[in-house]
Design a protein around this motif. Structure first.
Motif, PDB file in Angstrom:
ATOM      1  N   GLU A  46     -25.003 -31.661 -40.068  1.00  0.00           N
ATOM      2  CA  GLU A  46     -24.366 -30.412 -39.240  1.00  0.00           C
ATOM      3  C   GLU A  46     -23.061 -30.697 -38.893  1.00  0.00           C
ATOM      4  OE1 GLU A  46     -26.195 -27.082 -36.683  1.00  0.00           O
ATOM      5  OE2 GLU A  46     -27.377 -28.672 -37.100  1.00  0.00           O
ATOM      6  N   THR A  47     -22.221 -30.002 -38.702  1.00  0.00           N
ATOM      7  CA  THR A  47     -20.953 -30.259 -37.853  1.00  0.00           C
ATOM      8  C   THR A  47     -21.138 -28.549 -36.995  1.00  0.00           C
ATOM      9  OG1 THR A  47     -19.515 -28.784 -39.359  1.00  0.00           O
ATOM     10  CG2 THR A  47     -19.853 -31.181 -39.697  1.00  0.00           C
ATOM     11  N   THR A  48     -20.036 -28.306 -36.334  1.00  0.00           N
ATOM     12  CA  THR A  48     -20.162 -27.040 -35.621  1.00  0.00           C
ATOM     13  C   THR A  48     -19.838 -26.049 -36.529  1.00  0.00           C
ATOM     14  OG1 THR A  48     -17.865 -27.390 -34.904  1.00  0.00           O
ATOM     15  CG2 THR A  48     -19.575 -28.230 -33.348  1.00  0.00           C
TER      16      THR A  48
ATOM     17  N   ASN B 210     -25.393 -40.257 -35.341  1.00  0.00           N
ATOM     18  CA  ASN B 210     -24.288 -39.565 -34.181  1.00  0.00           C
ATOM     19  C   ASN B 210     -22.988 -39.773 -34.707  1.00  0.00           C
ATOM     20  OD1 ASN B 210     -26.326 -38.001 -32.558  1.00  0.00           O
ATOM     21  ND2 ASN B 210     -26.877 -39.800 -31.593  1.00  0.00           N
ATOM     22  N   LEU B 211     -22.314 -38.968 -35.385  1.00  0.00           N
ATOM     23  CA  LEU B 211     -21.009 -39.092 -35.791  1.00  0.00           C
ATOM     24  C   LEU B 211     -20.138 -38.195 -34.948  1.00  0.00           C
ATOM     25  CD1 LEU B 211     -21.923 -38.324 -39.492  1.00  0.00           C
ATOM     26  CD2 LEU B 211     -21.762 -40.716 -38.560  1.00  0.00           C
ATOM     27  N   PRO B 212     -18.743 -38.706 -34.892  1.00  0.00           N
ATOM     28  CA  PRO B 212     -17.732 -38.088 -34.063  1.00  0.00           C
ATOM     29  C   PRO B 212     -17.760 -36.542 -34.298  1.00  0.00           C
ATOM     30  CG  PRO B 212     -16.934 -39.929 -34.681  1.00  0.00           C
ATOM     31  CD  PRO B 212     -17.881 -39.856 -35.807  1.00  0.00           C
ATOM     32  N   GLN B 213     -17.980 -35.991 -35.233  1.00  0.00           N
ATOM     33  CA  GLN B 213     -17.713 -34.818 -35.439  1.00  0.00           C
ATOM     34  C   GLN B 213     -18.953 -33.800 -36.357  1.00  0.00           C
ATOM     35  OE1 GLN B 213     -15.161 -32.665 -34.442  1.00  0.00           O
ATOM     36  NE2 GLN B 213     -14.299 -34.669 -33.698  1.00  0.00           N
ATOM     37  N   ALA B 214     -20.124 -34.827 -36.266  1.00  0.00           N
ATOM     38  CA  ALA B 214     -21.123 -34.494 -37.097  1.00  0.00           C
ATOM     39  C   ALA B 214     -22.587 -35.109 -36.604  1.00  0.00           C
ATOM     40  CB  ALA B 214     -21.021 -34.682 -38.691  1.00  0.00           C
ATOM     41  N   GLN B 215     -23.534 -34.483 -37.062  1.00  0.00           N
ATOM     42  CA  GLN B 215     -24.813 -35.170 -36.936  1.00  0.00           C
ATOM     43  C   GLN B 215     -25.637 -35.100 -38.122  1.00  0.00           C
ATOM     44  OE1 GLN B 215     -28.990 -33.683 -34.950  1.00  0.00           O
ATOM     45  NE2 GLN B 215     -27.367 -33.553 -33.608  1.00  0.00           N
TER      46      GLN B 215
ATOM     47  N   ARG C  32     -31.254 -41.152 -36.796  1.00  0.00           N
ATOM     48  CA  ARG C  32     -30.292 -39.830 -36.877  1.00  0.00           C
ATOM     49  C   ARG C  32     -28.765 -40.797 -36.800  1.00  0.00           C
ATOM     50  NH1 ARG C  32     -30.709 -36.289 -31.573  1.00  0.00           N
ATOM     51  NH2 ARG C  32     -31.791 -34.950 -33.302  1.00  0.00           N
TER      52      ARG C  32
END
Lengths: 238, 114
Positions: free
Chosen positions: A144-146, A102-107, A100
């Motif tokens: 995925e982002t929001t 875990n990015l600041p604005q995405a996964q 995985r």
């Protein structure tokens, strides 16, 4: 497996090449992640229904990256004269999150799912009825982002008598607006799926399905329509 | 250099928040920035773990800004490291933790207004 069977087995790569390449490209870009399992110590229920397939799966995350489960599935393989051959399977599954990001604005995630169980096959149209073991392996990737989603998966299922059932999927979409966690999050998703059945299958092709996805806390629902009819997916995390 | 100083400042603030009880009138809320928290399932996994902690009072999650704000129950305080561990255990990464002298309700109102 005889030489003919081996040739046909290898042939799947050429048929699935475009989608496989796309899936691999997504993975290599570090874009990955659908959610075939929930967070550690949670259980996930997944229901999928299309005109030709039904499946229900449950798994429980016994660790951050491992979730054993059970799965029931049935599908209709197209046969001659508009008929179809019914396949029904029951098995155990093991889902593993390979990585995985875990990015600041995405996964992004990479997943591997193994499955083994018993398969019952209806006969007809030159193919024998029977029952036997099966094994399946699925590789998934998503990003995925929001607001944006992209995912791909490739599942290869094999059973005795040359039976196989391979599905490659690409999905992408966007959310209509930046939703609050406490509200309902609506998404528009398009899925391209290509299914390959056993030797001499009557129909293969890429199915394009536009879908509406709604997410609310622990509920995830997708509904879409393609040329074969409606499809419905549901996930519930507890 | 600025990033290092910011990190040091945040760490110092976090340690201070851990070591001291909140001042009078300070609800003792801690605001966490969480990398990878992009969907409701992610947030739900974090919420489930945090609400199991006995000291957790009101909780607010903002997906767009990747924020989890936790306010302690009256007379209790939030252990930053413990909450961080729970978020990591849920599968996500904490990039910052900061004590904020606001209630979760006020943070919710403020972030929704943005």
């Amino acid at each position: 497996m005889d030489l003919t069977g081996l040739r046909h087995a290898l042939d799947v790569s050429s048929l699935l090449r475009p989608l496989t390449l796309a899936a691999a490209t997504l993975a290599l870009c570090g874009q990955a992640a659908a959610l075939p399992m929930g967070p550690y110590e949670s259980s996930m229920l997944m229901l999928d229904s299309t005109p030709a397939t039904r499946s229900v799966s449950v798994n429980h995350a016994v660790a951050q990256t491992w979730a054993p489960g059970v799965t029931l599935q049935r599908w209709e393989e197209p046969a001659a004269h508009g008929a179809s051959l019914l396949r029904e399977g029951a098995g155990l599954s093991l889902t593993h999150r390979l990585h995985r990001w875990n990015l600041p604005q995405a996964q992004a995630n990479l997943w591997l799912v193994g499955e083994a169980g018993q398969l019952r096959r209806a006969g007809g149209h030159g193919r024998s009825a029977g029952e036997g073991g099966y094994g399946a392996l699925a590789f998934m990737a998503d990003y995925e982002t929001t607001r944006v989603y992209a995912g791909s998966s490739l599942k290869l299922l094999r059973s005795g008598g040359g039976l196989r059932y391979d599905v490659a999927r690409l999905r992408t979409g966007f959310s209509f607006w930046e939703a609050e966690y406490e509200g309902i999050q609506p998404w528009f998703i398009v899925e391209a799926a290509r299914t390959r059945y056993g030797v001499g299958s009557m129909r293969e092709g890429t199915q394009l399905t536009p879908m509406l996805r709604l997410i609310h806390r622990r509920w995830f629902v997708e509904a879409g329509v393609n040329r074969d009819g409606g499809m419905f997916n549901l996930m519930f995390n507890h | 250099m600025n990033r290092i100083l910011t990190t040091l400042a945040l760490t110092a603030a976090a340690l201070a928040a851990q070591a001291q009880s909140p001042a009078a009138g300070d609800p003792g809320t801690i605001r966490f920035s969480v990398n990878g928290m992009v969907c409701a399932f992610c947030a739900q996994g974090i919420e489930k773990r945090l609400t199991k902690m006995p000291e957790t009072g009101p909780l607010y999650i903002n997906l767009a800004q990747k924020v989890v704000a936790v306010e302690p129950k009256p007379g209790m305080r939030i252990d930053i490291e413990k909450v961080k561990a729970e978020i990591v255990e849920a599968g996500y990464a904490v990039s910052a933790a900061q004590a904020v002298p606001m209630t979760v309700a006020a943070i919710r109102t403020q972030m929704r207004a943005k």
